[in-house]
Design a protein around this motif. Sequence first.
Motif, mmCIF file in Angstrom:
data_model
loop_
_atom_site.group_PDB
_atom_site.id
_atom_site.type_symbol
_atom_site.label_atom_id
_atom_site.label_comp_id
_atom_site.label_asym_id
_atom_site.label_seq_id
_atom_site.Cartn_x
_atom_site.Cartn_y
_atom_site.Cartn_z
ATOM 1 N N SER A 173 0.834 -1.208 0.000
ATOM 2 C CA SER A 173 0.000 0.000 0.000
ATOM 3 C C SER A 173 0.865 1.253 0.000
ATOM 4 N N ARG A 174 0.248 2.313 -0.493
ATOM 5 C CA ARG A 174 0.947 3.621 -0.451
ATOM 6 C C ARG A 174 0.573 4.346 0.827
ATOM 7 N N ARG A 175 1.440 5.186 1.289
ATOM 8 C CA ARG A 175 1.102 5.947 2.487
ATOM 9 C C ARG A 175 -0.067 6.881 2.190
ATOM 10 N N MET A 176 -0.926 7.041 3.216
ATOM 11 C CA MET A 176 -2.141 7.827 2.994
ATOM 12 C C MET A 176 -1.823 9.274 2.622
ATOM 13 N N GLY A 177 -0.802 9.839 3.267
ATOM 14 C CA GLY A 177 -0.441 11.226 2.983
ATOM 15 C C GLY A 177 -0.063 11.405 1.517
ATOM 16 N N GLU A 178 0.616 10.409 0.973
ATOM 17 C CA GLU A 178 1.047 10.475 -0.433
ATOM 18 C C GLU A 178 -0.181 10.449 -1.363
ATOM 19 N N ILE A 179 -1.142 9.605 -1.006
ATOM 20 C CA ILE A 179 -2.367 9.505 -1.818
ATOM 21 C C ILE A 179 -3.124 10.829 -1.778
ATOM 22 N N LEU A 180 -3.237 11.392 -0.563
ATOM 23 C CA LEU A 180 -3.990 12.648 -0.430
ATOM 24 C C LEU A 180 -3.270 13.788 -1.157
ATOM 25 N N ASP A 181 -1.930 13.766 -1.117
ATOM 26 C CA ASP A 181 -1.173 14.796 -1.860
ATOM 27 C C ASP A 181 -1.445 14.667 -3.350
ATOM 28 N N GLU A 182 -1.462 13.413 -3.847
ATOM 29 C CA GLU A 182 -1.708 13.233 -5.279
ATOM 30 C C GLU A 182 -3.109 13.732 -5.647
ATOM 31 N N VAL A 183 -4.087 13.395 -4.809
ATOM 32 C CA VAL A 183 -5.463 13.831 -5.107
ATOM 33 C C VAL A 183 -5.533 15.360 -5.083
ATOM 34 N N GLY A 184 -4.869 15.976 -4.114
ATOM 35 C CA GLY A 184 -4.861 17.439 -4.036
ATOM 36 C C GLY A 184 -4.294 18.051 -5.310
ATOM 37 N N ALA A 185 -3.189 17.465 -5.798
ATOM 38 C CA ALA A 185 -2.556 17.999 -7.014
ATOM 39 C C ALA A 185 -3.491 17.809 -8.213
ATOM 40 N N LEU A 186 -4.224 16.706 -8.223
ATOM 41 C CA LEU A 186 -5.149 16.452 -9.331
ATOM 42 C C LEU A 186 -6.266 17.502 -9.363
ATOM 43 N N MET A 187 -6.687 17.943 -8.174
ATOM 44 C CA MET A 187 -7.732 18.975 -8.117
ATOM 45 C C MET A 187 -7.256 20.255 -8.803
ATOM 46 N N ASP A 188 -5.965 20.556 -8.604
ATOM 47 C CA ASP A 188 -5.416 21.763 -9.232
ATOM 48 C C ASP A 188 -5.416 21.644 -10.752
ATOM 49 N N GLU A 189 -5.409 20.381 -11.236
ATOM 50 C CA GLU A 189 -5.409 20.185 -12.696
ATOM 51 C C GLU A 189 -6.818 20.097 -13.271
ATOM 52 N N GLY A 190 -7.835 20.226 -12.422
ATOM 53 C CA GLY A 190 -9.209 20.225 -12.931
ATOM 54 C C GLY A 190 -9.902 18.871 -12.898
ATOM 55 N N VAL A 191 -9.277 17.883 -12.232
ATOM 56 C CA VAL A 191 -9.925 16.576 -12.104
ATOM 57 C C VAL A 191 -11.106 16.696 -11.137
ATOM 58 N N VAL A 192 -12.243 16.043 -11.467
ATOM 59 C CA VAL A 192 -13.398 16.087 -10.558
ATOM 60 C C VAL A 192 -13.769 14.693 -10.034
ATOM 61 N N GLU A 193 -13.226 13.665 -10.690
ATOM 62 C CA GLU A 193 -13.576 12.298 -10.287
ATOM 63 C C GLU A 193 -12.305 11.460 -10.182
ATOM 64 N N VAL A 194 -12.154 10.721 -9.080
ATOM 65 C CA VAL A 194 -11.017 9.801 -9.003
ATOM 66 C C VAL A 194 -11.523 8.386 -8.744
ATOM 67 N N THR A 195 -10.827 7.426 -9.327
ATOM 68 C CA THR A 195 -11.102 6.018 -9.044
ATOM 69 C C THR A 195 -9.888 5.450 -8.330
ATOM 70 N N LEU A 196 -10.108 5.030 -7.083
ATOM 71 C CA LEU A 196 -9.021 4.437 -6.296
ATOM 72 C C LEU A 196 -8.829 3.008 -6.769
ATOM 73 N N LEU A 197 -7.589 2.644 -7.003
ATOM 74 C CA LEU A 197 -7.317 1.316 -7.541
ATOM 75 C C LEU A 197 -6.477 0.478 -6.606
ATOM 76 N N GLY A 198 -6.851 -0.768 -6.517
ATOM 77 C CA GLY A 198 -6.048 -1.762 -5.808
ATOM 78 C C GLY A 198 -6.589 -3.108 -6.224
ATOM 79 N N GLN A 199 -5.726 -4.112 -6.219
ATOM 80 C CA GLN A 199 -6.198 -5.445 -6.608
ATOM 81 C C GLN A 199 -7.214 -5.933 -5.598
ATOM 82 N N ASN A 200 -7.049 -5.483 -4.365
ATOM 83 C CA ASN A 200 -7.972 -5.812 -3.291
ATOM 84 C C ASN A 200 -8.113 -4.526 -2.496
ATOM 85 N N VAL A 201 -8.779 -3.568 -3.113
ATOM 86 C CA VAL A 201 -8.666 -2.165 -2.694
ATOM 87 C C VAL A 201 -9.110 -1.935 -1.251
ATOM 88 N N ASN A 202 -10.092 -2.720 -0.776
ATOM 89 C CA ASN A 202 -10.595 -2.431 0.575
ATOM 90 C C ASN A 202 -9.800 -3.110 1.691
#
Length: 437
Positions: A173-202
Amino acid sequence: MPTYFVRTFGCQMNEHDSERIAGLLEAEGYTKADDADAADLVVLNTCAIRENADNRLYGTLGQLKHAKQRRPEMRIAVGGCLVQKDKGLIIERAPWVDAAFGTFAVGELPALLERRERTGVPAFEFREQTEVFPSALPARRTDPFHAWVAVSVGCDNACTFCIVPSVRGPQVSRRMGEILDEVGALMDEGVVEVTLLGQNVNTYGRDLDGRPLFAELLRALDGVDGLRRVRFTSPHPHDFTPDVIDAMASSSVVCEHIHFPMQSGSDRVLRRMRRSYRIERYLAWLEQIRDAIPAVAVSTDIIVGFPGETEEDFAGTLAAVERARFDSAYTFRYSVRPGTEAAGMDGGVDPAMVAERFDRLVAAQERISLERNQAAIGERVEILIEEPASRKDRRRATGRTRTNKIVHVPGAGRVAGEFVDVVVTGAHPHHLDALPA
Ligand code: SAM
Ligand code: SF4
């Protein structure tokens, strides 16, 4: 400037990796070609989940061999799960391939291409574990409004039919802070929808210090400014803990859709598949989810013809499908994957019988999908436009509801990435028709 074309086989994790492959190549000065025939570099990102994925790859490589005979300067690179599974075999079977890279070596592609030019012989790289999370690589996204965000790779389960653990490794797994940073950066690029991916995501976070939980990640995303929709795939039914359901129910951004892979409705088959639940348990979980999130739409995966599946077992699957009333189902004929436990099981089902059962299952599910979609007629829903006008019909735009249903609306003036409120006017098994509200 050299041009590239990436062709993706298989699942969303591969689509995610392909966006990274495109991003890496663009960082190296490549530009995107419209099709493989015109490209200087063709990259195939492969899938190994079923045998026909193997056949399709070798078929495509056969066509590319002819293209390369006409244009010897063309380069062919192959990556993904099939490469990880077959390793050097791919170069043996298709020596006209210039570079091959396994699932843990996506970031190596530019270096491999450079090595190929320097040495004049095919270059390949396989690793046995993740060193760089592909999410850390530059991305060239297909849709500017949507982003795949990998939260984990690999899988710690051992379903007997599945090759994923052997080609994607154990869960990391990736660290949560890293995931949240990536999502934050995506917002700056105009992304409105994200799909979290993992082979066994939950089961996200189980392998990290502090064991942050998937539910915590969902809750943290609820507060992200600009984020309108969160989806995730693919989960395991067993790991839809009450906490995850609660986080979904209370979130304003997590969409009302869950993928809930059943695989079979027979306990005997589920046991042989090494799925951790039995069918009554599975249906009870489904009921709990629907109680907590009344608007939820549910999709599933079902395998037909697993070794030893009897007519009675299959009747159990049909009965479970009737009781579960899925909105949609991905149905698969069982495919032997060498190296998996099920490949060594006896009781192979006659292909004609598998085909017949498969057709009965699809017919039942299509009827149920249609009925569920008909129930939506007259409802007002929000859709996110994904295609302003389809190639088939220039006057028609295509969007998606929060419940993951495809919706066709009149196309004039519609822009990809725009939210539109619509009223559902028509239902089909795989899509809805609607008019602006
Ligand atoms: N991790 C997910 C889960 O636990 O359900 C599934 C991942 S797999 C990429 C997607 C689906 O492919 C599985 O749910 C299963 O239905 C199907 N699948 C996997 N191996 C298969 C095989 N050998 N033959 C047929 N279908 C298979
Ligand atoms: Fe494959 Fe999913 Fe089972 Fe993991 S949980 S082994 S990815 S089917």
